[in-house]
Motif scaffolding. Structure first.
Motif, PDB file in Angstrom:
ATOM      1  N   GLY A  91       5.929 -23.388  22.551  1.00 28.86           N
ATOM      2  CA  GLY A  91       7.356 -23.487  22.221  1.00 28.86           C
ATOM      3  C   GLY A  91       7.730 -24.651  21.325  1.00 28.86           C
ATOM      4  O   GLY A  91       8.918 -24.862  21.060  1.00 28.86           O
ATOM      5  N   VAL A  92       6.740 -25.411  20.845  1.00 28.34           N
ATOM      6  CA  VAL A  92       7.043 -26.524  19.943  1.00 28.34           C
ATOM      7  C   VAL A  92       7.317 -25.970  18.538  1.00 28.34           C
ATOM      8  O   VAL A  92       6.536 -25.184  18.016  1.00 28.34           O
ATOM      9  CB  VAL A  92       5.879 -27.533  19.890  1.00 28.34           C
ATOM     10  N   GLU A  93       8.408 -26.408  17.942  1.00 31.98           N
ATOM     11  CA  GLU A  93       8.753 -25.980  16.593  1.00 31.98           C
ATOM     12  C   GLU A  93       7.929 -26.790  15.604  1.00 31.98           C
ATOM     13  O   GLU A  93       8.372 -27.804  15.061  1.00 31.98           O
ATOM     14  CB  GLU A  93      10.251 -26.184  16.343  1.00 31.98           C
ATOM     15  N   THR A  94       6.692 -26.345  15.354  1.00 34.49           N
ATOM     16  CA  THR A  94       5.807 -27.101  14.469  1.00 34.49           C
ATOM     17  C   THR A  94       6.192 -26.949  12.998  1.00 34.49           C
ATOM     18  O   THR A  94       5.851 -27.816  12.200  1.00 34.49           O
ATOM     19  CB  THR A  94       4.349 -26.646  14.629  1.00 34.49           C
ATOM     20  N   THR A  95       6.829 -25.855  12.643  1.00 37.18           N
ATOM     21  CA  THR A  95       7.174 -25.464  11.263  1.00 37.18           C
ATOM     22  C   THR A  95       5.942 -25.160  10.414  1.00 37.18           C
ATOM     23  O   THR A  95       6.061 -24.981   9.200  1.00 37.18           O
ATOM     24  CB  THR A  95       8.040 -26.519  10.527  1.00 37.18           C
ATOM     25  N   LEU A  96       4.759 -25.085  11.019  1.00 40.92           N
ATOM     26  CA  LEU A  96       3.529 -24.889  10.249  1.00 40.92           C
ATOM     27  C   LEU A  96       3.491 -23.510   9.592  1.00 40.92           C
ATOM     28  O   LEU A  96       3.726 -22.491  10.229  1.00 40.92           O
ATOM     29  CB  LEU A  96       2.305 -25.035  11.153  1.00 40.92           C
ATOM     30  N   THR A  97       3.208 -23.497   8.298  1.00 40.63           N
ATOM     31  CA  THR A  97       2.818 -22.289   7.588  1.00 40.63           C
ATOM     32  C   THR A  97       1.472 -22.579   6.936  1.00 40.63           C
ATOM     33  O   THR A  97       1.099 -23.744   6.740  1.00 40.63           O
ATOM     34  CB  THR A  97       3.843 -21.880   6.513  1.00 40.63           C
ATOM     35  N   ARG A  98       0.750 -21.529   6.580  1.00 42.39           N
ATOM     36  CA  ARG A  98      -0.584 -21.715   6.007  1.00 42.39           C
ATOM     37  C   ARG A  98      -0.709 -20.961   4.685  1.00 42.39           C
ATOM     38  O   ARG A  98      -1.436 -19.973   4.569  1.00 42.39           O
ATOM     39  CB  ARG A  98      -1.653 -21.275   7.011  1.00 42.39           C
ATOM     40  N   PRO A  99      -0.006 -21.443   3.654  1.00 38.92           N
ATOM     41  CA  PRO A  99      -0.012 -20.734   2.374  1.00 38.92           C
ATOM     42  C   PRO A  99      -1.272 -20.944   1.566  1.00 38.92           C
ATOM     43  O   PRO A  99      -1.497 -20.235   0.579  1.00 38.92           O
ATOM     44  CB  PRO A  99       1.195 -21.343   1.647  1.00 38.92           C
ATOM     45  N   GLY A 100      -2.106 -21.922   1.947  1.00 40.74           N
ATOM     46  CA  GLY A 100      -3.257 -22.282   1.140  1.00 40.74           C
ATOM     47  C   GLY A 100      -2.898 -23.356   0.132  1.00 40.74           C
ATOM     48  O   GLY A 100      -1.726 -23.619  -0.149  1.00 40.74           O
ATOM     49  N   MET A 101      -3.924 -24.006  -0.416  1.00 41.61           N
ATOM     50  CA  MET A 101      -3.729 -25.104  -1.361  1.00 41.61           C
ATOM     51  C   MET A 101      -4.369 -24.767  -2.699  1.00 41.61           C
ATOM     52  O   MET A 101      -5.559 -24.436  -2.762  1.00 41.61           O
ATOM     53  CB  MET A 101      -4.341 -26.392  -0.813  1.00 41.61           C
ATOM     54  N   VAL A 102      -3.575 -24.861  -3.749  1.00 44.40           N
ATOM     55  CA  VAL A 102      -4.083 -24.671  -5.105  1.00 44.40           C
ATOM     56  C   VAL A 102      -4.379 -26.039  -5.707  1.00 44.40           C
ATOM     57  O   VAL A 102      -3.513 -26.920  -5.748  1.00 44.40           O
ATOM     58  CB  VAL A 102      -3.074 -23.919  -5.985  1.00 44.40           C
ATOM     59  N   HIS A 103      -5.613 -26.209  -6.156  1.00 47.49           N
ATOM     60  CA  HIS A 103      -6.034 -27.420  -6.862  1.00 47.49           C
ATOM     61  C   HIS A 103      -5.924 -27.122  -8.355  1.00 47.49           C
ATOM     62  O   HIS A 103      -6.637 -26.240  -8.861  1.00 47.49           O
ATOM     63  CB  HIS A 103      -7.483 -27.781  -6.510  1.00 47.49           C
ATOM     64  N   ALA A 104      -5.028 -27.826  -9.030  1.00 47.00           N
ATOM     65  CA  ALA A 104      -4.745 -27.538 -10.427  1.00 47.00           C
ATOM     66  C   ALA A 104      -5.258 -28.668 -11.321  1.00 47.00           C
ATOM     67  O   ALA A 104      -5.135 -29.846 -10.970  1.00 47.00           O
ATOM     68  CB  ALA A 104      -3.244 -27.358 -10.629  1.00 47.00           C
ATOM     69  N   PHE A 105      -5.794 -28.291 -12.487  1.00 50.86           N
ATOM     70  CA  PHE A 105      -6.410 -29.264 -13.381  1.00 50.86           C
ATOM     71  C   PHE A 105      -6.025 -28.961 -14.825  1.00 50.86           C
ATOM     72  O   PHE A 105      -5.779 -27.802 -15.198  1.00 50.86           O
ATOM     73  CB  PHE A 105      -7.939 -29.239 -13.252  1.00 50.86           C
ATOM     74  N   LEU A 106      -6.023 -29.999 -15.638  1.00 54.43           N
ATOM     75  CA  LEU A 106      -5.773 -29.866 -17.064  1.00 54.43           C
ATOM     76  C   LEU A 106      -7.059 -29.572 -17.822  1.00 54.43           C
ATOM     77  O   LEU A 106      -7.007 -29.199 -18.996  1.00 54.43           O
ATOM     78  CB  LEU A 106      -5.131 -31.150 -17.602  1.00 54.43           C
ATOM     79  N   SER A 107      -8.209 -29.736 -17.167  1.00 55.25           N
ATOM     80  CA  SER A 107      -9.517 -29.570 -17.795  1.00 55.25           C
ATOM     81  C   SER A 107     -10.417 -28.712 -16.919  1.00 55.25           C
ATOM     82  O   SER A 107     -10.606 -29.022 -15.742  1.00 55.25           O
ATOM     83  CB  SER A 107     -10.173 -30.937 -18.005  1.00 55.25           C
ATOM     84  N   PRO A 108     -10.986 -27.636 -17.444  1.00 50.98           N
ATOM     85  CA  PRO A 108     -11.943 -26.845 -16.656  1.00 50.98           C
ATOM     86  C   PRO A 108     -13.137 -27.665 -16.184  1.00 50.98           C
ATOM     87  O   PRO A 108     -13.624 -27.470 -15.063  1.00 50.98           O
ATOM     88  CB  PRO A 108     -12.366 -25.737 -17.623  1.00 50.98           C
ATOM     89  N   ALA A 109     -13.620 -28.589 -17.014  1.00 52.06           N
ATOM     90  CA  ALA A 109     -14.767 -29.407 -16.613  1.00 52.06           C
ATOM     91  C   ALA A 109     -14.418 -30.262 -15.399  1.00 52.06           C
ATOM     92  O   ALA A 109     -15.226 -30.398 -14.465  1.00 52.06           O
ATOM     93  CB  ALA A 109     -15.217 -30.293 -17.774  1.00 52.06           C
TER      94      ALA A 109
END
Length: 421
Positions: A127-145
């Motif tokens: 019953g604890v309102e954790t507010t947790l969602t699990r959308p996943g994390m996107v790691h974004a970069f300006l360089s493919p390398a």
């Protein structure tokens, strides 16, 4: 009638410890100098994650910090102080930045983290309102390398603790992972299942659950020290009175060092200042976002986006340097596009600019242990940027230790005595 276990500190770590103690049937009281969740728990990015649960001391980080001297726009900003304790902390931080030390710390946190999401599920089921969602994390970069380099390092360290993709997505397809990403993002990858909470709402949800369990909460009460007898703490001293206790847990963030010092065992804590703010973006991120080269983050929290970043080592203070807010905003623009045109626009666009002194020990790991020389005093502090992620597992394991008198194996790397020279 027996005295309660007193938990000093109403952030996520302290609240979770109180919750699991009360769940086990112990009488518990909480003492918080301000309001519940008002400290470092309030303004962070709210991540609950496995893929970024790493110690800050790492190979190359000291060199990076030294390059930040005189550059308040750097993501890691070091401002030296004429303070021997600060200099000594930096020296110990440098000693902890070897590859071997980093791997040891990473493995310790990964093992402690093993049941994190299970515990969040248990809190929600109770019953604890954790507010947790699990959308996943996107790691974004300006360089493919750079993206491939980061993914390779992460795969090496993950050691099967969490799933990772086989490769990065590049070019225009990278932006398809999250519609908020701009054309400047040239590579990205998704770590599925990573979570996010509204940290302030989570703290308040824990507070409501504790009140329903009969836990007494003392807000706006300053803990000043302890009364002891025969190697045991018998009462917590506050600015107003004394609170008798059968045991005490110090989970007071940066204030923990002073309180533990009154027991003869202060900790070398330094504030790793982080900055964040909320803003309405269109489109808003659907995932938590990590901006690789700039080490900034964005989180969907409620109906807003919280953008945060930076690690500022400038002493134990909570002074907000507006230049750091601007630096975080400018860093995010490389990945989110020109959501503002001029730094002067930020005053009108952002809400809740926040700075918080996250408590760091020089090896980047928390202390979760009994205080040496005291049978019934415990410390849970030094979690740095991982207080929300590690809050439930810290509380669960420490409550087990307090109840049984036996240190859980997962807590061995977080012993007090590891900090002795």
């Amino acid at each position: 009638m027996s005295a309660p276990v007193v938990v000093v500190g109403g952030g996520v770590v302290g609240l979770c410890t109180a919750y699991y103690l009360a769940e086990a049937g112990l009488e518990v009281e909480i003492v918080e100098r301000r309001g519940l969740g008002s400290g470092a728990s309030r303004g962070n990015a709210g991540w609950v994650c496995l893929s970024h649960s790493t110690p800050v001391p790492a190979p190359g980080v000291v060199r990076y910090a030294l390059r930040s001297l005189g550059r308040p726009d750097s993501s890691l900003y070091l401002r030296p102080l004429p303070d021997p304790a600060f200099v000594r902390w930096l020296w110990r931080f440098w000693r902890s930045s070897t590859p071997a030390a980093f791997r040891h710390g990473y493995a310790a946190v990964a093992e402690l983290n093993r049941t994190t999401f299970d515990l969040f599920d248990g809190l929600r089921a109770a019953g604890v309102e954790t507010t947790l969602t699990r959308p996943g994390m996107v790691h974004a970069f300006l360089s493919p390398a750079e993206a491939r380099h980061h993914l390779a390092l992460q795969r090496e360290m993950a050691d099967g603790h969490y799933p990772l993709p086989d490769d990065v997505v590049t070019g225009d397809e990278a932006r398809l992972l999250d519609g908020a990403l701009s054309s400047g993002v040239r590579a990205a990858y998704l770590v599925e299942g990573e979570g996010v909470v509204d940290p302030e709402a989570f703290a308040l949800g824990l507070g409501e659950a504790l009140a329903a369990m009969g836990v007494k909460v003392h807000e706006n009460v300053e803990a000043t020290g302890f009364r002891t007898s025969g190697g045991r703490v018998t009462a917590l001293r506050t600015a107003q009175s004394e609170i008798p206790c059968s045991a005490v847990v110090v989970a007071a963030g940066m204030r923990s060092s002073h309180l533990l010092g009154s027991l003869g065992h202060s900790l070398p804590l330094q504030a790793g200042k982080g900055y964040s703010f909320s803003v309405d973006l269109d489109p808003a991120p659907r995932h938590t976002l990590y901006f690789g080269e700039r080490r900034a983050v964005a989180s969907p929290i409620g109906t807003t986006t919280r953008i945060g970043g930076t690690m500022e080592l400038s002493g134990n203070n909570n002074r907000l340097d507006w230049r750091r807010i601007v630096a975080v905003a400018l860093a995010s623009r490389h990945y989110l596009g020109r959501w503002f045109d001029d730094p002067d626009d930020l005053v009108a666009l952002i809400r809740d600019p926040w700075v918080g002194g996250r408590p760091f020990l020089p090896d980047g790991l928390p202390v979760i242990d009994r205080v040496p020389g005291h049978d019934n005093a415990y410390a849970a502090t030094g979690h740095g940027m991982l207080g929300v992620t590690l809050g439930p597992v810290t509380g669960h394991r420490l409550a087990e230790y307090i109840r049984t008198g036996h240190r859980p194996e997962a807590l061995a790397p977080f012993r007090y005595d590891r900090l002795r020279d």
